[in-house]
Design an enzyme around this catalytic site. Structure first.
Site, short mmCIF file in Angstrom:
data_model
loop_
_atom_site.label_atom_id
_atom_site.label_comp_id
_atom_site.label_asym_id
_atom_site.label_seq_id
_atom_site.Cartn_x
_atom_site.Cartn_y
_atom_site.Cartn_z
N GLY A 69 0.80 -1.22 0.00
CA GLY A 69 0.00 0.00 0.00
C GLY A 69 0.83 1.27 0.00
O GLY A 69 0.53 2.23 -0.72
N CYS A 332 1.19 2.97 13.00
CA CYS A 332 2.40 3.66 12.58
C CYS A 332 2.87 4.68 13.60
O CYS A 332 4.03 5.06 13.61
CB CYS A 332 2.17 4.36 11.24
SG CYS A 332 1.45 3.29 10.02
C1 LIG Z 1 -1.95 -0.21 5.81
C2 LIG Z 1 -2.30 0.99 5.02
C3 LIG Z 1 -1.40 1.51 4.06
C4 LIG Z 1 -0.01 0.95 3.88
O1 LIG Z 1 -0.03 -0.33 3.31
P1 LIG Z 1 1.28 -1.26 3.44
O2 LIG Z 1 0.99 -2.41 2.54
O3 LIG Z 1 1.39 -1.67 4.87
O4 LIG Z 1 2.45 -0.46 2.98
C5 LIG Z 1 -1.81 2.60 3.32
N1 LIG Z 1 -3.02 3.14 3.48
C6 LIG Z 1 -3.90 2.67 4.37
C7 LIG Z 1 -5.26 3.31 4.49
C8 LIG Z 1 -3.58 1.58 5.17
O5 LIG Z 1 -4.46 1.13 6.06
#
Ligand SMILES: *Cc1c(COP(=O)(O)O)cnc(C)c1O
Length: 389
Positions: A69, A332
């Site tokens: 993400g 985070c």
């Molecule tokens: C978890 C999350 C991300 C980051 O995704 P990763 O795969 O952990 O890098 C970004 N946006 C939202 C809304 C998330 O919940």
């Protein structure tokens, strides 16, 4: 153990894992080779791309695999910003985005771009009319998340998308929390770019994808081989991609059932907390659905509650000692003593924000686990409040 932190990550579904396993040590070929071992990897990647395109109602060549993400969010912003820097340098987003968006925006500001951070109302809603007013001649991108990872608020993505289309501005949505939980179709919602991560939907960590509508001005991320249509070089993470495709297909096909189950559990936990713990406040919408239309206003499994007078960190440790996993604010920021930017944006005080806990329910949680969690919370909140007196 009671796991109530599905917005942080989810376990890999055993059926998804079974589909991934052959691609580690039997079908280990490089998808860019011409012998059949490589072709079987190439076929598996194609199948996953098709599964994802079917979920979104898009073309298979609009799916770009990434490492998750955060990468998808960064690529969406930088990919558009670089491609359109001669057209304009203004980006519109919201104050409650994930840090993958907010910190990428900060980095863009250092490179000479200008970013408008739209406020939200007390439920965490971005007003589509605010988006319209923020768009200028030099606006190149609007990025508003589909559903919030802390409080679960679902945005009116279709309305925001329609405004962007009318104004001829690209529209990106971070759908990491929403995809597979609420219906998303890129055409009817006028979405040009969309981020998804596998580990939030019972797939593996370190893999995701970015949807990019064909013909959108959009720059590459990694230079090298010709993978991902010359835009993201590197030998593909075949087992991860297979897991992502399988997890997404399962999530979308079981969506209604899983949503109903999670909503029932959320409402039970919420009702017990509100009736048994004085001064508890739900952050975001109290009810999951709009009472008139039945549409989702909140993710069905997300419940964020402030318990003024406690420190979330202490409560998390005490809950952990009882085998209960949940979060305070977003994962985070755990460790840092900063209040959640999302909770402050919806108008919570510092004390309310510092005493907030997030419970995110998954498909395998049970009603009995909600009762055990409520029992533990009643005791822990009372204890922490009495220590502070
Ligand atoms: C978890 C999350 C991300 C980051 O995704 P990763 O795969 O952990 O890098 C970004 N946006 C939202 C809304 C998330 O919940």
């Amino acid at each position: 153990m009671i796991y109530l932190d599905h917005a942080a990550t989810t376990p890999v579904d055993p059926a998804v894992l079974q589909q991934m396993l052959p691609y580690f040590s039997e079908n280990y070929g490089n998808a860019s080779t011409i012998y059949s071992l490589g072709q079987s990897a190439k076929k598996a990647i194609h199948t996953a791309r098709k599964q994802l395109a079917d979920c979104l109602g898009c073309e298979i060549n609009e799916i770009y695999f990434t490492a998750g993400g955060s990468e998808s969010d960064n690529w969406a912003l930088w990919g558009v910003a670089r491609a359109l820097k001669e057209k304009g340098r203004h980006i519109v987003t919201s104050r409650i985005e994930h840090h993958a968006i907010l910190n990428a925006c900060k980095a863009l500001e250092k490179e000479g771009y200008e970013v408008t951070y739209l406020p939200v109302d007390a439920n965490g809603i971005v007003s589509p009319e605010d988006v319209r007013r923020a768009i200028r001649q030099d606006t190149i991108l609007v990025s508003v998340m589909a559903a919030n990872n802390e409080i679960g608020t679902v945005q009116d993505i279709a309305a925001i998308g329609a405004i962007c289309r009318e104004k001829n501005v690209l529209f990106h949505t971070d759908a990491v929390q929403a995809f597979g939980k609420i219906p998303i179709q890129v055409d009817s919602m006028h979405i040009d770019l969309l981020s998804v991560s596998a580990h939030k939907l019972y797939g593996p960590k370190g893999v995701g994808f970015l949807y990019v509508r064909n013909l959108s001005p959009f720059g590459p991320l990694i230079f090298g081989g010709s993978q991902e249509r010359n835009r993201r070089a590197g030998t593909e993470n075949v087992p991860g991609i297979v897991g992502l495709g399988a997890a997404a297909a399962t999530a979308v096909s079981s969506m209604e059932q899983v949503c109903a189950h999670e909503e029932k559990l959320r409402e039970h936990l919420k009702d017990r907390i509100l009736s048994e713990i004085p001064d508890a406040l739900v952050n975001g919408w109290e009810a999951v659905r709009d009472p008139e239309t039945g549409a989702y206003r909140s993710l069905p499994g997300t419940l964020d509650v402030s318990f003024p007078g406690i420190e979330a960190q202490s409560a998390l440790i005490m809950l952990d000692m009882e085998g209960i996993c949940c979060s305070g604010g977003s994962a985070c920021t755990t460790g840092a003593l900063e209040s959640s930017h999302v909770l402050l944006s919806i108008g919570r005080s510092d004390i309310e924000a510092k005493g907030s806990l997030r419970f995110t329910i998954g498909k395998d949680n049970t009603l009995e686990e909600m009762d055990r969690t409520a029992d533990a919370l009643v005791r822990i909140v009372e204890r922490l409040r009495s220590i502070r007196l």
